[in-house]
Design an enzyme around this catalytic site. Structure first.
Site, PDB file in Angstrom:
ATOM      1  CD  GLN A  77      61.026  64.942  57.708  1.00 33.53           C
ATOM      2  OE1 GLN A  77      60.085  64.333  56.976  1.00 33.53           O
ATOM      3  NE2 GLN A  77      61.751  64.371  58.614  1.00 33.53           N
ATOM      4  CE1 TYR A 107      49.732  57.023  64.190  1.00 33.81           C
ATOM      5  CE2 TYR A 107      51.593  57.725  65.365  1.00 33.81           C
ATOM      6  CZ  TYR A 107      51.018  56.752  64.399  1.00 33.81           C
ATOM      7  OH  TYR A 107      52.094  56.301  63.681  1.00 33.81           O
ATOM      8  CG  ASP A 183      69.740  53.276  57.030  1.00 33.04           C
ATOM      9  OD1 ASP A 183      68.635  52.688  57.238  1.00 33.04           O
ATOM     10  OD2 ASP A 183      70.366  53.114  55.988  1.00 33.04           O
ATOM     11  N   GLY A 184      67.325  53.485  59.850  1.00 32.11           N
ATOM     12  CA  GLY A 184      66.406  52.520  60.550  1.00 32.11           C
ATOM     13  C   GLY A 184      66.717  51.088  59.958  1.00 32.11           C
ATOM     14  CG  ASP A 201      55.462  56.979  64.795  1.00 31.54           C
ATOM     15  OD1 ASP A 201      54.522  57.365  63.764  1.00 31.54           O
ATOM     16  OD2 ASP A 201      55.470  57.789  65.562  1.00 31.54           O
ATOM     17  CB  SER A 202      58.559  55.649  59.814  1.00 35.69           C
ATOM     18  OG  SER A 202      59.288  56.588  59.000  1.00 35.69           O
ATOM     19  CG  ASP A 204      57.404  60.588  51.561  1.00 36.77           C
ATOM     20  OD1 ASP A 204      56.840  60.079  50.771  1.00 36.77           O
ATOM     21  OD2 ASP A 204      58.011  61.478  51.757  1.00 36.77           O
TER      22      ASP A 204
END
Length: 331
Positions: A77, A107, A183-184, A201-202, A204
């Site tokens: 990104q 948040y 890689d989560g 917390d991610s 897209d």
């Protein structure tokens, strides 16, 4: 920051984790906002960042920029960091606001403390995404925490947060914090009954996390939670994505014993509101009732969260409550 670590440019309810390493393609550090090149810096409005996106058609958010602190690209990104006139330091990903210094607590405190205070003794916590450190900052406030793992895909977000967003990245300096850039999905899939709380917390699903936006990731999170475990994820905006929220609540209902929806108000997110999808492994958990309360010093440090606002955040306007099929709470 909402969903910092992967772009919030087309936000949905998510669980993210993405693939691969990191390579910084380009980097620009400029003081003059009129020379900025990141998406959102409108050449027709010099010195203004304008957030326009297909996911909130017909509306936009504009921020006056005094200084460009960073612009660059990772493999995933475009990353921008700006000093704004009204909201302090601001981070954007792919032209979408992730956090501002003025309102980020609305948040970060809520996405962290709602699930944390739903658990009687959260000792082991996992954060997927959260590359700015804001969620970690809140998690390690809890004295019960022994270890807090954080896995985010984008090292550029992490590094720029450490440089420009120290009010958030300070969470990574805590000795109970363990940060992994990677890689989560692979990270959480390797865990079994390890965590009391998982916070996602991610965002897209149309980007690198697309293959993770579904059953595989949810099952991995469920497996990674201990009995009595709680998961909380960024849950979109009820004014914009109610059909999606409904579908995700239905999906989670097939995996978890209890599913609920809460929200917070935050002026720099689309429509000034964002929600949280909260799921508990056990059935019949009253998600609107925290089982613990902050100690006095901790509560004094809070800017948004309190036991009262925890409960209130689950009281939805009627159009949303009816659509999501949530019973009215009794006083």
């Amino acid at each position: 920051a909402a969903a910092v670590g992967t772009p919030r440019s087309q936000q949905f309810v998510l669980f993210a984790a993405l693939a691969g390493g990191l390579f910084l393609k380009s980097e620009h550090t400029m003081a003059d906002p009129s020379t900025a090149t990141n998406p959102g810096m409108n050449p027709d409005m010099k010195g203004w960042f304008v957030e326009v996106n297909d996911q909130w058609p017909g509306q936009a958010m504009a921020m006056k920029v005094d200084k460009v602190l960073f612009e660059g690209s990772s493999d995933f990104q475009r990353v921008g960091v700006y000093e704004t006139s009204a909201y302090g330091t601001m981070m954007t990903l792919d032209g979408v606001i992730q956090s501002t210094q003025r309102d980020e607590h609305a948040y970060h405190e809520m996405i962290a403390h709602i699930p944390m205070f739903l658990h009687p003794n959260p000792q082991h916590v996992c954060i997927i995404g959260g590359g700015d450190g804001g969620v970690m900052r809140e998690v390690v406030r809890h004295p019960s925490v022994i270890s807090a793992d954080n896995c985010d895909i984008d090292g550029v977000v992490v590094e720029q947060s450490k440089v420009h967003l120290k009010h958030l990245s300070c969470g990574f300096e805590h000795p109970k914090s363990h940060l992994t850039v990677g890689d989560g999905l692979a990270f959480i899939s390797s865990k079994t009954a390890q965590y009391d709380v998982v916070i996602v917390d991610s965002s897209d699903p149309d980007g690198p996390a697309g293959t993770l936006f579904g059953e595989t990731f949810y099952k991995a999170v469920h497996k990674a939670l201990k009995p009595g475990g709680i998961v909380c994820s960024q849950g979109e905006c009820m004014w914009l994505h109610l059909d999606l929220i409904k579908s995700m609540m239905d999906f989670c209902g097939g995996l978890f014993g209890t599913v609920g929806y809460a929200y917070t108000t935050i002026p720099t997110y689309p429509s000034g509101q964002i929600g949280f999808l909260i799921s508990a492994k056990e059935e019949g958990v009253p998600l609107h009732k925290p089982v613990r309360e902050p100690e006095e010093a901790m509560q004094e440090a809070m800017k948004y969260y309190s036991p009262e606002i925890h409960s209130a955040s689950f009281v939805l306007p009627e159009f949303a409550r009816k659509k999501l099929g949530i019973p009215r709470q009794k006083a």
